[in-house]
Write an enzyme that holds these catalytic residues in place. Structure first.
Site, PDB file in Angstrom:
ATOM      1  N   GLY A   1       0.761  -1.231   0.000  1.00 11.81           N
ATOM      2  CA  GLY A   1       0.000   0.000   0.000  1.00 11.81           C
ATOM      3  C   GLY A   1       0.796   1.288   0.000  1.00 11.81           C
ATOM      4  O   GLY A   1       0.224   2.365  -0.184  1.00 11.81           O
TER       5      GLY A   1
ATOM      6  N   GLU B   1       4.329  -6.420   1.779  1.00 17.40           N
ATOM      7  CA  GLU B   1       3.985  -6.827   0.410  1.00 17.40           C
ATOM      8  C   GLU B   1       3.756  -5.618  -0.494  1.00 17.40           C
ATOM      9  O   GLU B   1       2.652  -5.411  -0.985  1.00 17.40           O
ATOM     10  CB  GLU B   1       2.669  -7.616   0.391  1.00 17.40           C
ATOM     11  CG  GLU B   1       2.451  -8.624   1.457  1.00 17.40           C
ATOM     12  CD  GLU B   1       0.973  -9.029   1.570  1.00 17.40           C
ATOM     13  OE1 GLU B   1       0.748 -10.159   1.995  1.00 17.40           O
ATOM     14  OE2 GLU B   1       0.072  -8.228   1.244  1.00 17.40           O
ATOM     15  N   PRO B   2       4.763  -4.810  -0.740  1.00  8.48           N
ATOM     16  CA  PRO B   2       4.554  -3.635  -1.589  1.00  8.48           C
ATOM     17  C   PRO B   2       4.607  -3.984  -3.081  1.00  8.48           C
ATOM     18  O   PRO B   2       5.382  -4.845  -3.497  1.00  8.48           O
ATOM     19  CB  PRO B   2       5.730  -2.728  -1.222  1.00  8.48           C
ATOM     20  CG  PRO B   2       6.801  -3.680  -0.791  1.00  8.48           C
ATOM     21  CD  PRO B   2       6.146  -4.920  -0.281  1.00  8.48           C
TER      22      PRO B   2
ATOM     23  N   TYR C   1      -9.328   5.361 -11.879  1.00  8.78           N
ATOM     24  CA  TYR C   1      -9.113   5.946 -10.542  1.00  8.78           C
ATOM     25  C   TYR C   1      -8.956   7.460 -10.571  1.00  8.78           C
ATOM     26  O   TYR C   1      -8.500   8.037  -9.578  1.00  8.78           O
ATOM     27  CB  TYR C   1      -7.813   5.394  -9.928  1.00  8.78           C
ATOM     28  CG  TYR C   1      -7.635   3.897  -9.934  1.00  8.78           C
ATOM     29  CD1 TYR C   1      -8.560   3.058  -9.314  1.00  8.78           C
ATOM     30  CD2 TYR C   1      -6.514   3.324 -10.518  1.00  8.78           C
ATOM     31  CE1 TYR C   1      -8.366   1.677  -9.305  1.00  8.78           C
ATOM     32  CE2 TYR C   1      -6.312   1.946 -10.503  1.00  8.78           C
ATOM     33  CZ  TYR C   1      -7.238   1.129  -9.901  1.00  8.78           C
ATOM     34  OH  TYR C   1      -7.042  -0.214  -9.879  1.00  8.78           O
TER      35      TYR C   1
ATOM     36  N   CYS D   1     -13.263   5.021 -28.216  1.00 12.26           N
ATOM     37  CA  CYS D   1     -14.578   5.662 -28.275  1.00 12.26           C
ATOM     38  C   CYS D   1     -15.264   5.670 -26.917  1.00 12.26           C
ATOM     39  O   CYS D   1     -16.286   5.012 -26.709  1.00 12.26           O
ATOM     40  CB  CYS D   1     -15.425   4.984 -29.332  1.00 12.26           C
ATOM     41  SG  CYS D   1     -14.658   5.150 -30.947  1.00 12.26           S
ATOM     42  N   GLU D   2     -14.681   6.366 -25.960  1.00 14.62           N
ATOM     43  CA  GLU D   2     -15.226   6.567 -24.616  1.00 14.62           C
ATOM     44  C   GLU D   2     -14.726   7.931 -24.156  1.00 14.62           C
ATOM     45  O   GLU D   2     -13.533   8.219 -24.296  1.00 14.62           O
ATOM     46  CB  GLU D   2     -14.643   5.545 -23.613  1.00 14.62           C
ATOM     47  CG  GLU D   2     -14.828   4.101 -23.958  1.00 14.62           C
ATOM     48  CD  GLU D   2     -15.934   3.429 -23.164  1.00 14.62           C
ATOM     49  OE1 GLU D   2     -16.490   4.073 -22.244  1.00 14.62           O
ATOM     50  OE2 GLU D   2     -16.228   2.272 -23.483  1.00 14.62           O
TER      51      GLU D   2
HETATM   52  C1  LIG Z   1      -2.561  -5.289  -4.091  1.00 14.57           C
HETATM   53  C2  LIG Z   1      -2.037  -5.879  -2.849  1.00 14.57           C
HETATM   54  C3  LIG Z   1      -0.766  -5.513  -2.388  1.00 14.57           C
HETATM   55  C4  LIG Z   1       0.080  -4.467  -3.056  1.00 14.57           C
HETATM   56  O1  LIG Z   1      -0.469  -3.205  -2.973  1.00 14.57           O
HETATM   57  P1  LIG Z   1       0.420  -1.925  -3.401  1.00 14.57           P
HETATM   58  O2  LIG Z   1      -0.443  -0.784  -3.135  1.00 14.57           O
HETATM   59  O3  LIG Z   1       0.749  -2.090  -4.831  1.00 14.57           O
HETATM   60  O4  LIG Z   1       1.639  -1.947  -2.541  1.00 14.57           O
HETATM   61  C5  LIG Z   1      -0.300  -6.137  -1.244  1.00 14.57           C
HETATM   62  N1  LIG Z   1      -1.035  -7.071  -0.599  1.00 14.57           N
HETATM   63  C6  LIG Z   1      -2.260  -7.450  -1.019  1.00 14.57           C
HETATM   64  C7  LIG Z   1      -3.011  -8.464  -0.265  1.00 14.57           C
HETATM   65  C8  LIG Z   1      -2.797  -6.866  -2.152  1.00 14.57           C
HETATM   66  O5  LIG Z   1      -4.013  -7.225  -2.566  1.00 14.57           O
END
Ligand SMILES: *Cc1c(COP(=O)(O)O)cnc(C)c1O
Length: 444
Positions: free
Chosen positions: A261, A295-296, A338, A366-367
């Site tokens: 995130g 988990e980035p 987004y 075409c949007e």
């Molecule tokens: C999408 C996701 C991430 C990565 O998110 P980022 O914003 O790209 O860092 C990490 N963990 C899970 C479970 C996700 O679904």
């Protein structure tokens, strides 16, 4: 000279500012815009546009920076494969020592294909099928992050039938608003992700009694493109409380997956800080003796990539000036999905310093949503002039479609003085190569 209007304080950064803020980019007086010193015009001449370009050097540099920040709290980095799942990108991550966070069987197989060891792979997602659970169990991955009571029962039964015991973490939903775009917020009570805090302790105890699973910890991922630390701190505080109550009732908690995130500076907002994140993790979990991971995806891959496009034509409708590119929402969906802001930089050194005027930058699909930027200050761009759409390395090529029968764009990797095509432009015939016309229809 006419008096200039004062610049509004919320004005977009100019072209020179965008380039200055991105160390791998520079504007060469003759070659124009370069990435890691490679002229992007040379790539566009050879491969055509639209074309994705990703920098291996930037990927490595960002991974190293993140790992260095996380070393202090002993947290391992698992790259979120969905941000950019190209094998060449995964190879750079693997070689740099990252594990993988996957959200589908396809991503699991991709990570393995790129050489990421099973014991470095974590599997998240709200709807893993029995087939995907079997694949994960057969592969022997490090951990499955379970997102519901229903999945827990399904996984235990599947594993027990295979004579296995899966290491699992419960993904909790801490009910925290990450302050990001609604479509990428995942940690609020109304979001589909994770297990409600009120149910987590009961489910953890239930898991400890099931034959096919071994609960080893918790996971929490509250959303994407988060640049402030407050939402992380709030989610971590709730997680710490839960770890305490689980342990108080005699349950073992060894690992904590702190999710991804971390946001990046698309416009001129500050990048999410790995040091600040590590600080928040240390403050919340430092005394608990947990094995930590993160988990980035976006933070690692986003700033490493861009999308090259050419101007098809410029048109004026009423009072609006439109720059029509040969790239479109089928290539880069983020602005339409987004309302994302992406920097735009001309490749020509002459265009880069020419006077600017507001223009709407659009694709040919075409949007009306096929719009990359509104009222963006850009020089007058002639047909065939080229631009780079910046910070498109994450959630870019992976979200492409062939809408409007537009073949998938070529992809190139730059690595120091080297560059190579890593996916040729899709031939148009490939679009219908797998389509079958039933033989009761009249032949052509
Ligand atoms: C999408 C996701 C991430 C990565 O998110 P980022 O914003 O790209 O860092 C990490 N963990 C899970 C479970 C996700 O679904």
């Amino acid at each position: 000279m006419a008096a200039l209007a004062p610049t509004p304080i919320d004005a977009d950064p100019g072209i020179a500012d965008l380039i200055a803020a991105r160390p791998a980019l520079s504007m060469h007086a003759i070659d124009g815009l370069t990435l890691e010193g490679v002229p992007l015009n040379a790539i566009a001449d050879a491969v055509g546009t639209p074309c994705w370009v990703i920098s291996a050097g930037v990927l490595r540099a960002r991974l190293s920076e993140l790992q260095a920040a996380m070393a202090g709290v002993g947290a391992h980095v698992h790259y979120a494969v969905k941000a950019n799942d190209h094998l060449a990108v995964l190879r750079v991550m693997q070689a740099g020592g990252a594990g993988a966070d996957v959200v589908s069987g396809g991503e699991l197989l991709r990570a393995r294909e790129a050489g990421i060891a099973p014991e470095r792979i974590v599997f998240s997602g709200v709807g893993k099928t029995v087939a995907e659970l079997c694949l994960a169990l057969e592969t022997g991955i490090a951990q499955l992050n379970v997102e519901s009571a229903e999945e827990l029962e399904m996984l235990s039964a599947t594993a027990a039938a295979m004579g296995r015991r899966a290491r699992i973490a419960l993904r909790i939903n801490p009910d925290v608003d990450a302050g990001t775009h609604a479509k990428i917020a995942t940690g609020r009570a109304e979001d589909k992700f994770g297990i409600a805090m009120a149910d987590a302790a009961g489910l953890y105890a239930r898991a400890a009694g099931l034959p096919g699973v071994e609960p080893v910890g918790l996971a929490v991922h509250i959303g994407s493109q988060i640049t402030a630390m407050a939402p992380y701190r709030a989610a971590f505080a709730r997680t710490t409380e839960l770890v305490g109550s689980l342990r108080a009732s005699g349950l073992a908690v060894q690992t904590l997956d702190c999710g991804g995130g971390l946001g990046i500076g698309y416009r001129d907002e500050p990048h999410g800080s790995p040091k600040a994140l590590a600080g928040a993790m240390g403050a919340a979990f430092g005394a608990l003796g947990l094995r930590l991971m993160i988990e980035p995806g976006r933070w690692l891959a986003g700033p490493a990539g861009l999308l090259l496009a050419s101007v098809v034509l410029t048109k004026t409708t009423g009072s609006r000036r439109f720059v029509v590119l040969d790239a479109a929402m089928n290539d880069l969906l983020r602005p339409s999905l987004y309302d994302a802001w992406h920097g735009l930089a001309p490749l020509s050194p002459v265009d880069a310093v020419a006077p600017t005027f507001p223009a709407d930058v659009v694709g040919p699909v075409c949007e009306s949503g096929d719009t990359f930027a509104r009222a963006r200050e850009l020089p007058v761009l002639a047909a065939h002039a080229r631009v780079a759409i910046l910070d498109a390395g994450a959630y870019g090529s992976v979200m492409s479609s062939t809408y409007n029968a537009r073949p998938l764009a070529a992809e190139v990797m730059v690595d120091g003085v080297n560059w190579a095509v890593i996916r040729p432009r899709q031939p148009v015939e490939a679009l219908w190569a797998n389509e079958l016309v039933p033989d009761w229809l009249a032949p052509r």
